[in-house]
Motif scaffolding. Structure first.
Motif: not given
Lengths: 343, 512
Positions: A215-216, A219-220, A223-224, B354, B358, B360-361, B365-366
């Motif tokens: 999922t991560v 989405i980004n 960031a992952a 950025e 995340l 919107r999460r 989770e972040n």
């Protein structure tokens, strides 16, 4: 509690509404009245036991190809190549079943399905490899791989793997390899297994570390990677899994429905997988809903001809309208301003 | 010109603004200061139509107005430059500027006209933006100028700026304030939100102080001191004892971790590294540096001199073309990011919003990113929810993050709290070396002090840091050693306590 289940995507409702509207208007246009078409579709898909069984059987490949598209979309990859993966998976499963005739049924069926899945995964590999090493877009490569798969299968089935006739088909698979309906009245089990698989994938995505990583990545990606997730590895694994699902869909079509492979095998199941997935915004846990709708439409096309004398192609028009409504997401705009369309 | 009357806005149970009344006069630079989460950004968003007030009203030139969207506000001549820049990285700078108000003929963009107008604006205000470059490739200052140009292009009368200087280097900040003055000369109004009190004191005509969503009054800089203002902002804590970590220096007192003697072993070594670089940012050119165990190495640079490249190369986001990188006695030059992270090397990017979060999460989770594996059951990897919740709460408490529940989306946090979350995440667990870019971005005085104290404690325990910041004085007051990058070369490295500010200044400008 910080855990949220998936909500019924508003896309799906707007799509259904659009479908009903289309049925009503085209019913009136052909002079049958606004409800005739809707009734015919209902009767054709769920009106009798036989019709319901046919509908259920058509659900299986849609569920699997839909899931294939949905999981790949989770890591921002669009697998348009289900058609090719499904075709080659089906051919491979049929060939394996014919060659390994002597195996007992309990081994033959799962092994044939596994061979189909493996070939499907193999056929999706070039797309993701090219993307990673050369930056080629996966939509282009999978689309081209579809054509290669179709003609390759045609060549093979007319030549070395065919039954020798000019029909362009393999011999019938041994009865030990046939996936028999287990429940009474001939209700197939495959669609239920398919739904279960979708739900497992959904749970995996939302409650498992590895699913979380996927999922991560989707989405980004930056960031992952920043947080130590191997984004490239997941993209590869998920895409191969996606191909495997499509290949398995082909294998199950052979084992459970047609009992042989013939040329032009896939009736557009690969592309309908894309529709199925996007009708519910790629939520695996909701795929059963869209697969049910798509299967009902597909199952009703012959009945439309018989009952109303309307061309079965009408179904294609309705499908297109439904997809259009889903892609536009009008309801999402109206009712969920500022909310995320993706769970 | 603009008057806010009893404006209130609530998020869940949290009042972001509560009965705020502020008056902004025509042609003034109006500063708004306050702690993280005091409601500054919310106020600007209400003024610019991104959010609607739950109560109260806005008067523009004496007439009550009601902005239902940013478009309405733009029509009335109010434009906002966000804290997290709203840029389309694929479009060129020019396209980004004219977006939404493109000069067009028969549906085609009239590039020449757009370019002429943008060129004029650049000239008037002394901007130097390469108009045909993809916006994503520009350094932060360039992207910010794009967004300001976008407002100017729309002929705004009131420009709202949210933390405009947080990612600018000192010379850029000076240029920026000159720009604000030129705006004022044209009779335009500026509302400026910033954490850097000295800056606001210098630039603003009047300053309003917000605390916990309430306005504590408006002051004229000549009549108050920085200390008085700071006291009002954080009221309740004894400001006098706090070390000043602000621009104009003061006596730093968080340096006790530096007395711990010489660093023990070498943890990280970069040898003759080259690589990276684009038209708009310098690549590394023969950089050699070492970081000892428990050492805090500060790297200062003027924006675009290769400081981003350095961080990305250490973390593995960018390949090292020549030379080698060693970490814990191992050559990691060719390892991908995630393998380096598993060895204990972490990276906090400059644009956390950025590059590390995340938006919107949900918070959990972040927070979990990078710590997720140990918190799942073996061997199947299902999450242990209760444990995650407990861990998450503890982690947020440690980082002093104000939040409304682990299930809320990250977007619901204020900018400063988002940064705190990213910080506490990168510091949690057992890292060996952390590369941080602009760690103090968007943090208020108190949060900055807490951050440096935490870094100090961790360094005593043996964690090493490479801290890249434009705030060189902060680096000098808190790091063991400070190095300066100039055009991708390491101009010099020196012990922070012995080097003079003049020497650092010469290094930054490339003089020897």
């Amino acid at each position: 509690m910080p855990w949220r289940g998936g909500w019924l995507p508003s896309t799906f409702f707007s799509a259904c509404l659009m479908g009903l509207l289309l049925c009503a208007t085209s019913g009136m246009a052909t002079g049958h009245g606004p409800f005739a078409l809707i009734r015919a579709i209902w009767e054709g898909s769920w009106g009798s036991v036989d019709a319901a069984i046919t509908t259920l059987a058509k659900m299986t490949p849609l569920l699997l190809t839909g899931l294939a598209v949905a999981v790949a979309w989770r890591v921002n990859l669009l697998n348009i190549g289900c058609e090719g993966q499904l075709t080659l998976g089906a051919l491979a499963a049929a060939t394996f079943a014919l060659q390994a005739e002597s195996l007992p049924s309990w081994a033959l069926i799962p092994l044939s399905a596994a061979v189909g899945a493996a070939i499907g995964a193999l056929w999706s590999w070039p797309a993701v490899a090219l993307k990673h090493f050369r930056g080629t877009h996966e939509v282009i490569t999978t689309l081209i791989l579809n054509y290669i798969a179709t003609y390759l299968a045609e060549y093979l089935v007319l030549g070395p793997l065919g039954d020798g006739s000019a029909m362009g088909r393999t011999a019938q698979i041994p009865s030990g390899a046939v996936l028999k309906p287990v429940l009474s009245m001939g209700v197939p089990v495959a669609p239920f297994a398919g739904v279960l698989l979708c739900l497992v994938v959904q749970a995996w995505l939302s409650r498992n570390v590895w699913g979380y990583e996927v999922t991560v990545v989707g989405i980004n990606r930056v960031a992952a990677e920043t947080s130590g997730i191997n984004a490239r590895g997941w993209e590869r694994r998920i895409f191969l899994f996606s191909g495997a699902l499509a290949g398995m869909a082909g294998a199950i079509e052979v084992l459970g429905v047609h009992h042989r492979f013939y040329r032009a095998f896939s009736a557009g199941y690969g592309f309908d997988g894309v529709t199925t997935a996007f009708l519910v915004q790629g939520l695996p846990g909701m795929l059963w809903l869209s697969a049910l709708l798509m299967a009902s439409l597909r199952a009703a096309d012959k009945w439309l001809q018989l009952a109303l004398g309307v061309s079965p192609n009408m179904i294609l028009v309705i499908q297109a309208g439904v997809l259009l409504a889903a892609v536009c997401r009008p309801a999402a705009v109206f009712f969920r301003r500022g909310r995320v369309p993706w769970k | 010109m603009i008057a806010l009357e009893n404006v209130s806005r609530r998020f869940g149970f949290l009042w972001a603004n509560r009965g705020v009344s502020i008056e902004v006069c025509r042609g003034e630079i109006h500063g708004i200061v306050g702690e993280n989460g005091a409601g500054k950004s919310t106020l600007l968003k209400i003024l610019s139509g991104h959010l609607q007030a739950d109560a109260g009203r806005i008067l523009l030139d004496g007439k009550p107005v009601h902005f239902r969207s940013p478009g309405d506000a733009a029509q009335a001549g109010i434009g906002l430059v966000h804290q997290h820049l709203q840029i389309f990285p694929q479009l060129t700078a020019l396209e980004n500027v004219v977006l939404g108000m493109e000069p067009k003929a028969f549906g085609f963009l009239r590039r020449k006209r757009a370019r002429r107008r943008c060129g004029e604006l650049c000239e008037i205000f002394g901007f130097s933006v390469p108009l045909d470059a993809p916006a994503g490739e520009l350094p932060f200052a360039g992207r910010q100028q794009i967004e300001i140009l976008r407002s100017l292009y729309r002929e705004v009368r009131v420009l709202l700026l949210d933390e405009p200087t947080s990612l600018l280097s000192p010379p850029e900040i000076n240029r920026f304030f000159r720009f604000l003055v030129s705006l004022r000369l044209q009779g335009r109004t500026v509302v400026l939100v910033s954490h850097r009190l000295e800056e606001v004191m210098e630039a603003a005509d009047r300053i309003s102080v917000l605390r916990r969503g309430k306005c504590l009054g408006t002051f004229v800089p000549r009549e108050v001191t920085v200390e008085e203002l700071a006291e009002r902002i954080v009221a309740g804590s004894r400001v006098g004892d706090e070390p000043s970590l602000s621009r104009s220096g003061g006596e730093p007192s968080v340096v006790d971790h530096r007395k711990e003697g010489k660093p023990k072993g070498i943890v990280f070594r970069m040898i003759h590294a080259r690589g990276g670089g684009s038209e708009y940012e310098a690549g590394l050119n023969d950089v050699t540096l070492e970081v000892g165990e428990g050492e805090i190495l500060g790297i200062g640079a003027i924006v675009g001199n290769g400081e981003r490249t350095l961080a990305r190369m250490i973390s593995g986001m960018m390949p090292c073309r020549e030379g080698s990188i060693h970490f814990l006695e191992r050559d990691i030059s060719s390892l991908p990011v995630w393998e380096r992270r598993e060895l204990g090397l972490r990276w906090l990017p400059a644009n956390t919003f950025e590059e590390a979060l995340l938006p919107r999460r949900p918070l959990w989770e972040n927070l979990l990113m990078g710590h997720h594996r140990p918190l799942a059951s073996r061997p199947w990897g299902w999450f242990r929810r209760e444990e995650i919740r407990a861990w998450g709460e503890a982690c947020l408490a440690m980082g002093d993050v104000v939040h409304g529940g682990l299930g809320e989306p990250l977007e619901s946090l204020s900018g400063g709290n988002q940064q705190k979350l990213a910080l506490t995440r990168v510091l949690a667990g057992s890292p060996r070396l952390i590369v941080m870019e602009q760690p103090g971005r968007g943090l208020d005085i108190r949060a900055r002090r807490n951050l440096w104290e935490r870094l100090g404690r961790m360094s005593i325990q043996g964690v090493s840091f490479v801290i890249i910041s434009h705030d060189v004085e902060e680096l000098l007051s808190c790091c063991h050693r400070v190095g300066i990058l100039f055009r991708g070369r390491l101009a010099g490295v020196a012990a922070a306590q012995s080097v003079s500010v003049e020497c650092i200044g010469r290094w930054m400008l490339g003089l020897t």
